[in-house]
Design an enzyme around this catalytic site. Structure first.
Site, short mmCIF file in Angstrom:
data_model
loop_
_atom_site.label_atom_id
_atom_site.label_comp_id
_atom_site.label_asym_id
_atom_site.label_seq_id
_atom_site.Cartn_x
_atom_site.Cartn_y
_atom_site.Cartn_z
N GLY A 134 39.51 36.82 34.76
CA GLY A 134 38.91 38.12 35.06
C GLY A 134 38.64 38.33 36.53
O GLY A 134 37.77 39.13 36.90
N LYS A 135 39.40 37.67 37.42
CA LYS A 135 39.12 37.72 38.85
C LYS A 135 40.08 38.63 39.62
O LYS A 135 39.67 39.30 40.57
CB LYS A 135 39.17 36.30 39.44
CG LYS A 135 38.16 35.34 38.83
CD LYS A 135 38.34 33.93 39.37
CE LYS A 135 37.37 32.95 38.74
NZ LYS A 135 37.56 31.57 39.26
N VAL A 136 41.35 38.62 39.26
CA VAL A 136 42.38 39.34 40.03
C VAL A 136 43.23 40.18 39.09
O VAL A 136 43.74 39.67 38.08
CB VAL A 136 43.28 38.35 40.81
CG1 VAL A 136 44.42 39.09 41.49
CG2 VAL A 136 42.46 37.56 41.84
#
Length: 355
Positions: A305-307
């Site tokens: 769920g970061k990039v």
């Protein structure tokens, strides 16, 4: 045996992207294959990131970059509002950039020395080697001593690395280490003047660490200066909350890469539904086979769920080759023309005042 003066003769020259219009070259590379096409796509994503004026651009630095001749690239990105925050290893910011801001230089090591056969000779001469680059150990000790001096001048309390590095910028101004006084520009100075915060999550792992150790040793049992890494993380997370749209330009991997990516998750833990980083570019020579973070792909970061995966690009290249092309492309396309500095340092300092 050669003398120290003989070995420290040819200075590393920092490349100036303003002098090289690489746009036609990079555009041509877009119709090639392999790393050429990847590099061209990365350049177009950085151009897009900058034209998206809502986007906050976070530059991540790992590896020996300033000593290799890239200092001026980063200074130009800061001066032209192409970077809003920096997350770096301490070595790039202190041992290399601040070191050069104090008037010292890095030097070219000839082929005879870059493979390690003469490291014993270098040790006798107090010359440190960074692959094919030399640095004077005695001058580096002066850099250590300067960080101790700055530490001793501060109020005795915990600091984020961002706060400490800002004090280093103030030191440069107060001591005339500026272009206006006939000295070279630097990343720390440009960031200080443009209100671009610099974070070094592992700040003690560099020349500043020696200064901090000396300070704390002298202050045993008394109030002292320390570095609060959690405050670093919190401050950068607050910037993500303040400016939800963000993009990453990552040189190398390691701690800076993970630190910058993790602020999305940190914001969520604080109860804020922060979007993933909208744009992401990573230049690296690592790959995913050994399981290390530096080579983990940006698509993998999406699983955390970061990039986001729409505008992301891995560029498998050594930084001194790829970065001047990517940064130079966006510079000469004037992608920054509509951007104004976000002055994120002021955002953080206002938050402290209003707390």
């Amino acid at each position: 045996m050669p003398t120290k003066k003989e070995l420290l003769a040819a200075q590393i020259q920092h490349i100036d992207i303003k002098q090289h219009n690489v746009v036609p070259l990079v555009d041509a590379m877009a119709s090639m294959a392999f790393s050429s096409r990847d590099t061209a796509r990365a350049a177009s994503i950085y151009d897009m990131m900058l034209r998206d004026t809502d986007c906050g651009v976070i530059l991540c630095l790992a590896g020996s970059l300033i000593s290799a001749g890239l200092q001026k690239v980063f200074v130009d990105l800061i001066r032209n509002n192409m970077v809003d925050a920096i997350v770096s290893t301490g070595a790039n910011i202190v041992d290399q950039d601040f070191f050069e801001a104090l008037g010292y230089r890095h030097y070219i090591a000839s082929d005879q020395y870059k493979y390690g056969n003469e490291d014993g000779v270098l040790r006798e001469l107090m010359i440190d080697r960074i692959y094919d680059t030399f640095i004077d150990e005695e001058e580096l000790r002066e850099c250590d001593a300067t960080t101790e001096k700055i530490t001793n001048s501060l109020e005795h309390r915990p600091y984020s690395s961002r706060e400490f590095i800002r004090a280093m910028g103030a030191y440069l101004v107060e001591n005339g280490r500026t272009p206006a006084e006939g000295n070279n520009d630097s990343i720390i100075l440009a960031a200080y003047e443009k209100d671009v915060p610099i974070f070094c999550p592992a700040f003690s792992d560099c020349s500043a660490g020696f200064g901090l150790v000396a300070h704390q040793h002298a202050r045993q049992g008394k109030p002292m200066v320390s570095i609060d890494s959690a405050k670093d993380f919190y401050e950068l997370t607050k910037l993500k909350i303040e400016n939800p749209s963000t993009g990453l330009l990552m040189i190398g991997g390691g701690v800076p890469k993970n630190f910058a990516q993790d602020i999305v998750v940190a914001a969520e833990i604080l109860g804020v539904d922060a979007p993933m980083h909208k744009y992401a570019i990573q230049i690296t020579v690592a790959d995913s086979r050994d399981g290390a973070l530096s080579g983990s792909t940006l698509k993998e970061a999406s699983s955390w769920g970061k990039v986001d995966t729409v505008w992301e690009q891995m560029v498998y290249s050594e930084a001194t080759l790829a970065l001047p092309l990517i940064a130079g492309y966006a510079f000469h396309k004037e992608a920054f023309a509509e951007r104004t500095g976000k002055k994120w340092t002021q955002v953080l300092e206002r938050a402290v005042v209003n707390a």
